[in-house]
Design an enzyme around this catalytic site. Structure first.
Site, PDB file in Angstrom:
ATOM      1  N   HIS A 409       0.813  -1.219   0.000  1.00  0.00           N
ATOM      2  CA  HIS A 409       0.000   0.000   0.000  1.00  0.00           C
ATOM      3  C   HIS A 409       0.845   1.267   0.000  1.00  0.00           C
ATOM      4  CE1 HIS A 409      -2.506   3.079   2.033  1.00  0.00           C
ATOM      5  NE2 HIS A 409      -3.436   2.586   1.244  1.00  0.00           N
ATOM      6  N   CYS A 785      -1.942  -1.985 -16.249  1.00  0.00           N
ATOM      7  CA  CYS A 785      -2.099  -0.875 -15.304  1.00  0.00           C
ATOM      8  C   CYS A 785      -1.489  -1.199 -13.943  1.00  0.00           C
ATOM      9  CB  CYS A 785      -3.558  -0.469 -15.163  1.00  0.00           C
ATOM     10  SG  CYS A 785      -4.584  -1.777 -14.480  1.00  0.00           S
TER      11      CYS A 785
HETATM   12  C1  PEP Z   1      -3.229  -4.580  -9.815  1.00  0.00           C
HETATM   13  O1  PEP Z   1      -3.650  -5.482  -9.090  1.00  0.00           O
HETATM   14  O2  PEP Z   1      -2.295  -4.736 -10.610  1.00  0.00           O
HETATM   15  C2  PEP Z   1      -3.846  -3.248  -9.764  1.00  0.00           C
HETATM   16  C3  PEP Z   1      -3.474  -2.315 -10.624  1.00  0.00           C
HETATM   17  O3  PEP Z   1      -4.759  -2.997  -8.804  1.00  0.00           O
HETATM   18  P1  PEP Z   1      -4.436  -2.757  -7.266  1.00  0.00           P
HETATM   19  O4  PEP Z   1      -2.994  -2.450  -7.142  1.00  0.00           O
HETATM   20  O5  PEP Z   1      -5.318  -1.635  -6.850  1.00  0.00           O
HETATM   21  O6  PEP Z   1      -4.835  -4.051  -6.651  1.00  0.00           O
END
Ligand code: PEP
Ligand code: MG
Length: 830
Positions: A409, A785
């Site tokens: 996080h 992403c």
């Molecule tokens: C991912 O899991 O790659 C993503 C972009 O979403 P998050 O980091 O919010 O889980």
């Protein structure tokens, strides 16, 4: 002769000779010749020495393929012996001749005979006495007289330099810098131009740009009666080169030599197509150019130098693009610890978000906010951060966590905000309750103590380190403009807030590739409503509470659409497990009970009931969307109403809606049906038409494998490689930091897969999904992403797999744009 056979220095000197620069006579030994020397086969010394006058002094310098790969230090004044000493004393005086001889004996003793440096480095006397002292020490240590035959001296110097290069430590060091195991070393034997004599004599170093900024400026020093790079080592005694208010200069002292030197360095730049640093001597008024090396440079200087060379027509723009390592842009876009500053390192963790900042330690988000309110810089120190800490992170100048890895996080949010961040700093002992940190050397740090977090290299420093500011740079803008002209894969930004979106626009992202909507619910006023929603007993109750969140979400989206001015904005529907919004301790439960006017036991029971053994694999993402559909209904409505609103003013907005954590086709069908229904309702109510694109986030292995059946129901697939990496390895992204360094050190993983895309495993899933998806739906838009989206290696992978764009943290957008441009340029050249 080429760089690949004789090394960069030899090649450069050859070119300087061809340019008719006054380079002393030079002979280059090839990699092969030096390799043979290392194994005991010497070249014929007589034919080597024949190139030089009988009384010439020589120097030997290393010439590797890349200057960064290091190499043995140069040895000067080879050929000095008792006879030469006597002759030289007549020419330049006894003291000067003695110092030349002394220096050679010292270098020979330490680097060639490998004697104890202590016996040679601290010569107490100058002149003849000092010389006698080192010659005596040599005899004591070796029980031999100092070798007098120049051929023997040279042979020994060559042998020791060749062997030093082949030693294990040197090899490991250069391999760490990217050299192949069998990288060769060339050696350059050159006649000395002494820099000492009765007439004007001395040595120096010149370059035409500032190594830190890249701005044109004559930089360097000249020291009378000196050799090698002494002018830089003894700056207080040295002269400036160009006229300078701070002191005397070469320009005033020997104007013609200065003018020649400046002109020649300029010619080197034009002909060698590179900003060069020249080493020179003046011997009895005559200028000699001894050597040319690439000017050392910061990231900022690298950009300006490349752009200026292209603007002066010396190199093409494509080449300028290739000359800048994309990652150095990170250095430029953030404040950094001054590279010249002394560092008092307390501990090192994972460099999770670049840039550096100093502030007082705080251990809670609330304290961070209190400091910010008083205008005091603070560093938020946590075991790990959770969504509850977001406001604290906004208030802090940097974040330090004990746990976590590149996609924990703190790391993700830190990068998104451009906030320096070090995670997984498990060398520290964290005493959360006593609000204390203990460094590995035993130093204790408490709330209020000042530390510097260097997120560029993962170090935590004691106190406030001196900083250099991020550069707002016209040269960078020019280079990025050129990059965008050749680039053939899109670059979007992950942006959750209007601030992020603005940063994304400033860095010229081509839209938002991921807006994580849950971050919008952590503001104090929204959090309470969110909690009420979670506690609602029935669907209508829930819908009623969501009704209050709707205008807030709508306002968020209107703002994002406005900032992005018609560029695509991809909004991900709610993703985290609901319990992340609930307080975790008893005091929090009590507060919540008061706010909701419920008995404490009800609150505690409800919070417990929402707890999961494995929340990251539990009721989150689309699973929540299907089980509690009112949330996605509300979000879809907010998106469509904002679309209508924002399209009134400017270009029509075409929102993209993304469903997280999909693993089955049916999930997509169910969500799509409801989202379509909301769209129809909003069209009806507002009387306005609009279009939108619905897409799927591929972050479970199953979604990747089943992309063929999912694709017909979706306009795009965007790979969430953070979760996809977690699930492919079965490796928790929040806990991996604990053992990742051991795993990487022992070669289990070549790199942290959360940091560098695992092309073999996770990459194979990406390729399978891309192929199956496109087979089923040729116009399927593909993107990435996850955090990998900003790294040059992943961009290369995605581009080769035919992806349409990558999306990364706003601050990584320039790196991604340049990396993408380099791929296109390299393809053109091939
Ligand atoms: C991912 O899991 O790659 C993503 C972009 O979403 P998050 O980091 O919010 O889980
Ligand atoms: Mg995810």
């Amino acid at each position: 002769m080429s760089v690949a056979t004789h090394g960069g220095r030899a090649k450069c000197l050859q070119r300087l000779v061809r340019m008719e620069m006054p380079v002393p006579r030079t002979v280059a030994l090839s990699f092969d010749a030096v390799h043979r020397v290392a194994s005991g086969v010497m070249p014929d010394m007589t034919s080597l020495l024949v190139h030089f006058g009988a009384t010439a002094l020589l120097c030997v310098r290393p010439s590797s393929e890349e200057p960064d790969w290091g190499g043995p230090g140069a040895v000067l004044n080879i050929g000095m012996n008792d006879t030469h000493y006597a002759d030289l004393s007549d020419q330049i005086g006894r003291a000067a001749a003695a110092s030349v001889y002394t220096r050679f004996v010292q270098a020979y003793a330490i680097h060639v005979a490998r004697l104890d440096p202590d016996a040679f480095e601290h010569v107490i006397e100058d002149g003849p006495e000092g010389l006698a002292q080192v010659l005596h020490a040599y005899e004591e240590e070796t029980e031999e007289t100092f070798p007098q035959d120049p051929a023997v001296q040279l042979a020994e110097v060559l042998r020791s330099m060749a062997r030093a290069w082949e030693g294990t430590t040197a090899r490991l060091l250069r391999q760490a810098k990217g050299a192949p195991a069998d990288a060769g070393l060339g050696l350059v034997v050159q006649e000395m131009a002494l820099g000492m004599g009765h007439g004007e004599s001395g040595s120096g170093v010149i370059q035409l740009v500032d190594s830190r900024t890249g701005q044109p400026r004559i930089i360097g020093r000249y020291l009378r009666q000196s050799q090698g790079r002494e002018a830089l080592d003894r700056r207080e005694e040295a002269l400036f080169l160009a006229r300078d208010p701070r002191g005397p200069s070469l320009e005033e002292l020997v104007p013609e030599a200065f003018a020649d030197l400046k002109r020649m360095t300029g010619q080197m730049r034009a002909k060698l197509r590179e900003e060069m640093q020249a080493e020179f001597t003046i011997e009895n008024g005559v200028l000699h150019i001894l050597d040319g090396v690439r000017v050392a440079r910061s990231g900022q200087a690298a950009v300006r130098i490349a752009v200026q060379l292209a603007e002066d027509g010396i190199i093409p723009r494509d080449e300028a693009l290739l000359r800048v390592e994309p990652r150095v842009l990170n250095e430029m876009l953030h404040r950094q610890v001054d590279p010249g500053a002394k560092r008092d390192v307390l501990a090192t963790g994972i460099a999770a978000s670049p840039g550096a900042a100093a502030g007082k330690i705080v251990f809670t988000a609330a304290d961070a906010q209190a400091h910010a309110a008083r205008g005091e810089a603070c560093v938020l120190v946590r075991r790990e951060t959770s969504p509850e800490d977001i406001r604290g992170m906004h208030a802090a100048v940097a974040v330090l966590t004990e746990r976590g890895g590149m996609t924990s996080h703190a790391a993700v949010i830190g990068r998104g905000m451009g906030l320096p961040c070090v995670v997984g700093a498990s060398d520290f002992r964290f005493h959360a309750r006593r609000q204390m940190l203990v460094a590995p050397d035993g130093r204790e740090l408490r709330a209020g103590d000042v530390i510097t977090v260097d997120g560029t290299n993962g170090q935590v420093l004691a106190g406030e380190a001196p900083m250099i500011e991020a550069a707002e740079d016209d040269a960078l803008n020019t280079l990025m403009g050129w990059a965008d002209e050749v680039r053939d894969i899109g670059v979007r930004a992950n942006a959750d807030t209007p601030g992020d979106a603005q940063t994304a626009r400033n860095f010229k992202a081509q839209g938002i590739g991921l807006c994580r909507t849950e971050h919008m619910f952590f503001d104090a006023d929204r959090l309470t409503v969110m909690r009420e929603m979670i506690f609602a007993d029935t669907s209508p109750d829930r819908a009623a509470v969501l009704e209050r969140l709707l205008p807030m979400q709508r306002a968020d989206f209107i703002e994002l659409f406005r900032i992005m001015q018609g560029q695509p904005v991809c909004i991900r529907l709610f993703d985290p497990p609901l319990h992340e919004f609930l307080p975790s301790d008893r005091a929090g439960h009590r507060e919540l009970a008061e706010a909701l006017d419920l008995p404490l036991s009800d609150v505690t029971r409800r919070v417990e009931a929402l707890g999961e053994y494995n929340p990251m694999l539990g009721m989150r993402g689309v699973r929540l969307g299907i089980t509690v559909p009112e949330i996605y209904d509300m979000q879809a409505r907010a998106i469509f109403e904002a679309t209508v609103e924002a399209s009134r003013e400017g270009e029509p907005v075409v929102p993209e809606i993304m469903i997280p954590l999909v693993s089955a086709r049916r999930e997509v069908e169910l969500v799509k049906t409801r989202v379509d229904a909301v769209a129809a309702a909003v069209r009806n109510e507002t009387g306005r038409d609009f279009t939108y694109r619905l897409g799927v986030m591929v972050e479970t292995p199953r979604a990747a494998l089943r992309a063929g059946e999912i694709a017909p129901h979706t306009a795009f697939l965007s790979f969430g490689t953070n979760d996809l990496t977690q699930m492919t390895y079965g490796l928790s992204r929040d806990d991996a930091g604990r053992f990742m360094s051991t795993y990487v050190q022992q070669g289990v993983f070549p790199e942290d897969p959360f940091h560098t895309l695992d092309q073999d495993g996770v990459g194979e899933l990406l390729t399978i999904a891309a192929t199956r998806g496109r087979d089923a739906r040729p116009d399927l838009v593909l993107s990435i992403c996850g955090e990998h989206g900003g790294s040059p290696e992943s961009i290369a992978f995605c581009r080769a797999a035919g992806f349409d764009y990558v999306s990364c943290s706003p601050f990584r957008v320039p790196v991604a744009r340049l990396a993408a441009a380099q791929l296109a340029v390299r393809d053109k050249i091939r």
